[in-house]
Design a protein around this motif. Structure first.
Motif, mmCIF file in Angstrom:
data_model
loop_
_atom_site.group_PDB
_atom_site.id
_atom_site.type_symbol
_atom_site.label_atom_id
_atom_site.label_comp_id
_atom_site.label_asym_id
_atom_site.label_seq_id
_atom_site.Cartn_x
_atom_site.Cartn_y
_atom_site.Cartn_z
ATOM 1 N N LEU A 139 0.850 -1.199 0.000
ATOM 2 C CA LEU A 139 0.000 0.000 0.000
ATOM 3 C C LEU A 139 0.881 1.241 0.000
ATOM 4 C CD1 LEU A 139 -2.081 -1.747 2.668
ATOM 5 C CD2 LEU A 139 -3.213 -0.869 0.635
ATOM 6 N N GLY A 156 2.679 8.825 -6.914
ATOM 7 C CA GLY A 156 3.034 7.550 -7.550
ATOM 8 C C GLY A 156 4.532 7.540 -7.752
ATOM 9 N N VAL A 167 -4.122 3.758 -3.851
ATOM 10 C CA VAL A 167 -4.734 3.366 -5.126
ATOM 11 C C VAL A 167 -3.763 2.473 -5.906
ATOM 12 C CG1 VAL A 167 -3.969 5.343 -6.545
ATOM 13 C CG2 VAL A 167 -6.177 4.268 -7.028
ATOM 14 N N THR A 183 -2.408 -3.742 -5.937
ATOM 15 C CA THR A 183 -2.601 -5.078 -6.492
ATOM 16 C C THR A 183 -2.989 -6.043 -5.375
ATOM 17 O OG1 THR A 183 -0.897 -4.557 -8.115
ATOM 18 C CG2 THR A 183 -1.481 -6.888 -7.877
ATOM 19 N N GLY A 213 0.368 -1.340 -18.554
ATOM 20 C CA GLY A 213 0.486 -1.411 -17.092
ATOM 21 C C GLY A 213 1.889 -1.796 -16.668
ATOM 22 N N ALA A 270 3.940 0.009 -13.697
ATOM 23 C CA ALA A 270 4.106 -0.620 -12.373
ATOM 24 C C ALA A 270 5.585 -0.719 -11.999
ATOM 25 C CB ALA A 270 3.488 -2.017 -12.398
ATOM 26 N N GLY A 271 5.869 -0.488 -10.714
ATOM 27 C CA GLY A 271 7.243 -0.667 -10.224
ATOM 28 C C GLY A 271 8.230 0.307 -10.844
ATOM 29 N N THR A 297 7.827 3.809 -13.720
ATOM 30 C CA THR A 297 7.439 3.975 -15.133
ATOM 31 C C THR A 297 8.697 3.982 -16.006
ATOM 32 O OG1 THR A 297 7.582 6.387 -15.171
ATOM 33 C CG2 THR A 297 5.491 5.450 -14.414
ATOM 34 N N GLU A 306 17.584 16.036 -12.165
ATOM 35 C CA GLU A 306 16.440 16.915 -12.440
ATOM 36 C C GLU A 306 16.354 18.002 -11.380
ATOM 37 O OE1 GLU A 306 12.406 15.566 -13.386
ATOM 38 O OE2 GLU A 306 13.227 13.615 -12.930
HETATM 39 C C1 FAD Z 1 -0.284 -3.049 -13.024
HETATM 40 C C2 FAD Z 1 0.021 -2.116 -11.888
HETATM 41 C C3 FAD Z 1 0.119 -2.601 -10.599
HETATM 42 C C4 FAD Z 1 0.399 -1.722 -9.538
HETATM 43 N N1 FAD Z 1 0.460 -2.248 -8.274
HETATM 44 C C5 FAD Z 1 0.710 -1.407 -7.235
HETATM 45 C C6 FAD Z 1 0.718 -1.915 -5.900
HETATM 46 O O1 FAD Z 1 0.482 -3.103 -5.660
HETATM 47 N N2 FAD Z 1 0.954 -1.049 -4.888
HETATM 48 C C7 FAD Z 1 1.210 0.272 -5.104
HETATM 49 O O2 FAD Z 1 1.453 0.994 -4.139
HETATM 50 N N3 FAD Z 1 1.178 0.793 -6.351
HETATM 51 C C8 FAD Z 1 0.935 -0.027 -7.426
HETATM 52 N N4 FAD Z 1 0.905 0.482 -8.703
HETATM 53 C C9 FAD Z 1 1.071 1.924 -8.886
HETATM 54 C C10 FAD Z 1 2.395 2.308 -9.514
HETATM 55 O O3 FAD Z 1 3.455 2.162 -8.594
HETATM 56 C C11 FAD Z 1 2.236 3.764 -9.979
HETATM 57 O O4 FAD Z 1 1.230 3.776 -10.967
HETATM 58 C C12 FAD Z 1 3.528 4.294 -10.540
HETATM 59 O O5 FAD Z 1 4.459 4.509 -9.524
HETATM 60 C C13 FAD Z 1 3.295 5.625 -11.299
HETATM 61 O O6 FAD Z 1 2.624 6.538 -10.508
HETATM 62 P P1 FAD Z 1 1.319 7.293 -11.029
HETATM 63 O O7 FAD Z 1 0.383 6.282 -11.596
HETATM 64 O O8 FAD Z 1 0.845 8.154 -9.920
HETATM 65 O O9 FAD Z 1 1.811 8.187 -12.237
HETATM 66 P P2 FAD Z 1 2.596 9.568 -12.127
HETATM 67 O O10 FAD Z 1 3.746 9.422 -11.198
HETATM 68 O O11 FAD Z 1 1.611 10.658 -11.859
HETATM 69 O O12 FAD Z 1 3.152 9.708 -13.599
HETATM 70 C C14 FAD Z 1 2.356 10.182 -14.688
HETATM 71 C C15 FAD Z 1 3.259 10.277 -15.917
HETATM 72 O O13 FAD Z 1 4.312 11.225 -15.670
HETATM 73 C C16 FAD Z 1 5.587 10.623 -15.868
HETATM 74 N N5 FAD Z 1 6.527 11.140 -14.869
HETATM 75 C C17 FAD Z 1 6.326 11.234 -13.528
HETATM 76 N N6 FAD Z 1 7.428 11.733 -12.922
HETATM 77 C C18 FAD Z 1 8.352 11.931 -13.893
HETATM 78 C C19 FAD Z 1 9.673 12.428 -13.904
HETATM 79 N N7 FAD Z 1 10.283 12.812 -12.768
HETATM 80 N N8 FAD Z 1 10.317 12.503 -15.102
HETATM 81 C C20 FAD Z 1 9.709 12.118 -16.269
HETATM 82 N N9 FAD Z 1 8.439 11.660 -16.311
HETATM 83 C C21 FAD Z 1 7.775 11.552 -15.154
HETATM 84 C C22 FAD Z 1 5.351 9.148 -15.673
HETATM 85 O O14 FAD Z 1 6.326 8.377 -16.361
HETATM 86 C C23 FAD Z 1 3.959 8.965 -16.262
HETATM 87 O O15 FAD Z 1 4.030 8.832 -17.658
HETATM 88 C C24 FAD Z 1 0.608 -0.348 -9.770
HETATM 89 C C25 FAD Z 1 0.500 0.143 -11.081
HETATM 90 C C26 FAD Z 1 0.203 -0.711 -12.121
HETATM 91 C C27 FAD Z 1 0.076 -0.149 -13.499
#
Ligand code: FAD
Length: 404
Positions: A124, A131, A156, A159, A361, A365-366, A368, A386
């Protein structure tokens, strides 16, 4: 790295293969592939024979084996088309965190049950407003007079939260210090009053992840993992374990090369020679990328086998694996056309439909793809970091700066 098995590794591979062949019908039964009780039973069967938690210390319920032994188990499971362990988040992320930061009592209570999938675990961390920038999380933990903690907030993309018995929960305990310093980690009972998990439907049709609400959930202080305010350090253990488990130890991510080759070979015969040549070229490129991923995974394995902590190759492996899987899947769709939508493998799964829907996805995940490129840029290539607007301010001040 020597790519051939040593005599000991060959003997281990033979032992694993014999066991898997003996139990093949239970382990890869298409009728129970998506059944939760059957998935728990499959994991328990593998654990009881020493094939889950191979590298975990014996004191933690593991086998005390080598990373190479674990890789051989993974390769042999992939060979029979095993659908995967249900408690993957527990084994890959939560368990290793409890091993490093948990009390003896927590280790005793949780770890063996986790390996047997008697308890399912979730992680969590992510929230609607945090994220990639995980340290910006807002879920609040406030200590009560009796020492217990009261939790309120929302996570949010969690998994397996809808099935989970326990989770590791990262919270903010002090908003008046820099954002990485005011965090604390807990083990939370997912059945406790005030915890609500709502599954989110994905475009793949599955609903494996969830939004999770904490409404005044009480956690005893004995369920804290690590010191108060040290949650970021604890989370780094989890994230390092996550990169390792996603980085590939010589196995593929997403869509396997061999399955792609078999599919394409079976269907290309009917196409013109020109078209076949084009597909072969693209397949060659995708195949080489996949081999690159496999060998990057072997480098990781080599480092682990020598007792070294892996460097950024764990991030590079996850990034390269995701990119290679995308190349293969896109090629299959281009080469097969509409047939890719309906083509099924022997076990009735639709490989290309699933990979097209699931790979976006995987690229998130883990870590981007973009964030992993930042890691490689900064830590491998030595490019300038950065700019970070929240440096030198408290979490509360950074919230005020962003107008939240
Ligand atoms: C299949 C799946 C399973 C998951 N399971 C879990 C889980 O079990 N537990 C959990 O806690 N989370 C889980 N997640 C969440 C996952 O860790 C987050 O989605 C991920 O860390 C990205 O965060 P966000 O979705 O808030 O996107 P954001 O961080 O808001 O990013 C949005 C976009 O901006 C880009 N971006 C962000 N920061 C930068 C930067 N500094 N430089 C360049 N580009 C950037 C990203 O690449 C992305 O394209 C899961 C996600 C998926 C897809």
């Amino acid at each position: 790295m020597d790519f051939d098995d040593t005599p000991d590794e060959a003997a281990w591979r033979q032992q694993v293969r014999r066991f898997l062949e003996e139990h093949r019908s239970t382990l890869v039964d298409p009728a129970t592939r998506h059944d939760v009780a059957a998935a728990r039973a499959r994991q328990a069967l593998l654990y009881d024979h020493g094939y889950v938690g191979v590298t975990w210390p014996e004191a933690a319920g593991g086998r005390g084996g080598t990373p190479m032994q674990q890789a051989i188990v993974d390769q042999e499971l992939a060979r029979i088309g095993f659908p995967g362990l249900i408690n993957l988040i527990g084994i890959g992320m939560c368990g290793p965190t409890v091993i490093v930061h948990g009390s003896e009592e927590q280790k005793e209570r949780y770890l063996r049950r986790l390996l047997r999938a008697e308890d399912i675990w979730c992680q969590l961390f992510s929230e609607p407003a945090s994220g990639s920038d995980l340290a910006a999380l807002r879920t609040k933990a406030v200590q009560q007079e009796d020492g217990s903690w009261r939790i309120s907030g929302q996570k949010v993309w969690t998994t397996l939260a809808h099935l989970a018995d326990y989770g590791i929960l990262l919270t903010r305990t002090d908003p008046d210090v820099a954002k990485h310093r005011g965090l604390t980690m807990f083990v939370v009972d997912m059945k406790a009053p005030g915890v609500t998990a709502r599954p989110l439907r994905q475009m793949s049709g599955g609903a494996e992840f969830n939004e999770v609400f904490f409404d005044d959930v009480v956690i005893p202080d004995s369920e804290r993992l690590g010191e108060v305010g040290q949650g970021w350090q604890v989370a780094l253990t989890t994230l390092m374990s996550e990169r390792l488990s996603l980085g590939g130890g010589g196995t593929e991510i997403g869509a396997g090369v061999d399955a792609a080759a078999a599919h394409l070979a079976a269907r290309l015969g009917a196409q013109s020679a020109d078209r076949q040549a084009l597909v072969r070229q693209s397949f060659g490129r995708a195949y080489v990328s996949s081999l690159g991923t496999r060998y990057t995974g072997y480098r990781l394995l080599s480092a682990l086998s020598k007792g070294a902590l892996p460097g950024p190759e764990a991030s590079a492996g996850k990034l390269a694996g995701t990119v290679a899987a995308r190349q293969l899947s896109d090629l299959a769709v281009r080469a097969l056309g509409p047939e890719a939508v309906f083509a099924s493998t022997a076990d009735g799964e639709n490989l290309w439909q699933q990979s097209q829907a699931g790979l976006p996805g995987m690229a998130i995940a883990g870590g981007t793809n973009e964030v992993l490129r930042n890691v490689i840029g900064e830590r491998v290539l030595g490019l300038p970091a950065e700019p970070r607007a929240d440096k030198g301010v408290t979490f509360r001040e950074s919230l005020a700066q962003s107008g939240s």
